[in-house]
Design an enzyme around this catalytic site. Structure first.
Site, PDB file in Angstrom:
ATOM      1  N   ASP A  54      -5.526  -5.408   6.526  1.00  0.00           N
ATOM      2  CA  ASP A  54      -4.218  -5.458   6.561  1.00  0.00           C
ATOM      3  C   ASP A  54      -3.647  -5.231   5.197  1.00  0.00           C
ATOM      4  OD1 ASP A  54      -1.583  -6.090   6.861  1.00  0.00           O
ATOM      5  OD2 ASP A  54      -1.868  -6.943   8.875  1.00  0.00           O
ATOM      6  N   HIS A  95      -2.665  -3.318  10.091  1.00  0.00           N
ATOM      7  CA  HIS A  95      -1.697  -3.883  10.814  1.00  0.00           C
ATOM      8  C   HIS A  95      -0.852  -3.099  11.936  1.00  0.00           C
ATOM      9  CE1 HIS A  95       1.415  -7.005   9.970  1.00  0.00           C
ATOM     10  NE2 HIS A  95       2.515  -6.122  10.117  1.00  0.00           N
ATOM     11  N   SER A 145       3.194  -9.605  13.937  1.00  0.00           N
ATOM     12  CA  SER A 145       3.899  -9.490  12.437  1.00  0.00           C
ATOM     13  C   SER A 145       5.261 -10.420  12.430  1.00  0.00           C
ATOM     14  CB  SER A 145       4.223  -8.029  11.823  1.00  0.00           C
ATOM     15  OG  SER A 145       4.467  -8.016  10.684  1.00  0.00           O
TER      16      SER A 145
END
Lengths: 280, 280
Positions: free
Chosen positions: B224, B257, B148
């Site tokens: 996600d 995620h 991320s």
């Protein structure tokens, strides 16, 4: 049963669930990993019992069991270690080793714990029925493992229900709670001062009293700070030798009591379970 | 450098360390996993940069990297994501996406962040020198990955230092911070409103401006929640296609995620790194 979360992992689903338990009189939270599988399949299930201070979350986050469970087709269930919630009595002295997070997998008989601290019934009866209702488990293929206090739970439950569990193993288990401080405190608190009532919740005493299984597997770190005063695997080794139980006790140099050790040997233990859970 | 903890795991040592950083003007904590190795060996090192809100601990506990690192002989280093401590300014609005836990791997130029938020210098200069002084790393064999915001860090650092890192990969990275809300907020706060200063901290812009590496690897969950508004892997795919960079973008159906997704693909990515970190 309420779904708190689901996350895809290693091709399967890691879920966390909550339900109102009749055994404990509280809400109980647990996790289930279901590996990738074909529609209609019925899968073997491994029960994992956690140690002092843990919830379902510790092994779920740190246990590193999913890769092996996905490969081997194993459902992995992790209950909490005690009832929790308003009105649930805790250790009056504030200890981590009794009360919340420390149910010791017994049905308490002592006031005020008897009302909620019924982890034996919860883990051996209520939760298996619930899991069987919601997940694709084959109840003819169950096994059980645990860590520390949960290793005590796995050993005692496995020894008392030998026809149910095809494999029984532990990481750094409390093997003889009647003979160590953690166990003496907990069994006194939950079961009272009459030590004869403790023997059904003590793996070494159960074996001494005639409980039999074919084999047991234990991984124990030699660097475990609780090795000599609380865990004492030599007591299990002696009881198994006397009883003709095939104990594989793997002493692991340098490993401690943490999930860094558990995760290291998790896949090994799961492969050992899977070999015993294959359909006959 | 102070050792906060060490635990044996998968035959190696998982450590957590703290030191006084001259880059950030604060104490900084990081983790290092050293796999089992022969005395005198010099090992390749994988840098792992974490995402928003994380410390070193998230990947250390949940990343499931140790089995692969032990097998492949990789040192794995996980820095924190920002300076922390008394006097370190945070997001005045209390957001999770700026300030503490959200350093975005830049050297801030804006007041009051410029004094401490120097994560670019910390990760690319100070920490490598420290790690090289205390651990058996071969600085000729480094690679970098992240998740991320840390994927953003891995991509931008890798693109700007292509001779240093033999492999660059990411899980669900922010590929174009200049074009998404997380990045616009952070780069404005740390670097100011002049967007030309942002381009050196934006993987897509770096590639548009001529940065070149042979190949990149990205795993991205299709489930996600941040996929379409913050991550936008299609922007990286287009930039790489235009630039002739061999991007392997693996879209993963159903994955989110979380570390449940990261851990699923961690071993895959580490094997990809190891193939590129072999000597010669």
């Amino acid at each position: 049963m309420e779904t708190l979360s689901t996350n895809k992992a290693f091709g399967g689903t890691q879920g966390v669930y909550r339900h109102a338990s009749s055994a404990t009189g509280t809400d109980m939270t647990f996790s289930v990993y279901v590996p990738p599988h074909e529609d209609g399949a019925s899968l073997p299930v491994v029960w994992y019992l956690s140690g002092l201070t843990c919830t379902h979350a510790n092994v779920t986050e740190k246990g590193e069991f999913r890769a092996a469970c996905a490969e081997l087709g194993l459902i992995f269930v992790a209950p909490d270690t005690s009832p929790r919630g308003e009105g649930v009595p805790d250790d009056l002295a504030g200890g981590y080793d009794f009360g919340l997070g420390a149910g010791f997998y017994v049905d308490a008989t002592e006031t005020p714990f008897a009302a909620n601290y019924r982890m034996w019934s919860y883990v051996t009866e209520e939760l298996p029925a619930l899991v069987a209702a919601y997940f694709p488990v084959d109840l003819a293929r169950q096994s059980i493992m645990g860590h520390s206090m949960g290793g005590h739970g796995a050993l005692t439950i496995g020894l008392r229900l030998p026809d149910r569990y095809r494999a029984i193993s532990a990481f750094a288990p409390i093997v003889a709670p009647s003979q160590v401080p953690w166990g003496e405190k907990a069994l006194t608190g939950y079961l009272g001062v009459d030590r004869s009532a403790w023997r059904r919740h003590d793996a070494v005493a159960l074996i001494e009293d005639g409980a039999r299984v074919a084999e047991l597997l234990v991984d124990q770190g030699e660097g475990d700070a609780f090795l000599t005063d609380q865990l004492r695997p030599e007591l299990l080794a002696r009881a198994c030798a006397d009883a003709g139980i095939d104990l594989t006790l793997r002493m692991r140099p340098g490993y401690d009591h943490s999930y860094y050790a558990i995760s290291t040997f998790m896949a090994d233990q799961l492969h050992w379970h899977a070999a015993r859970l294959r359909r006959v």
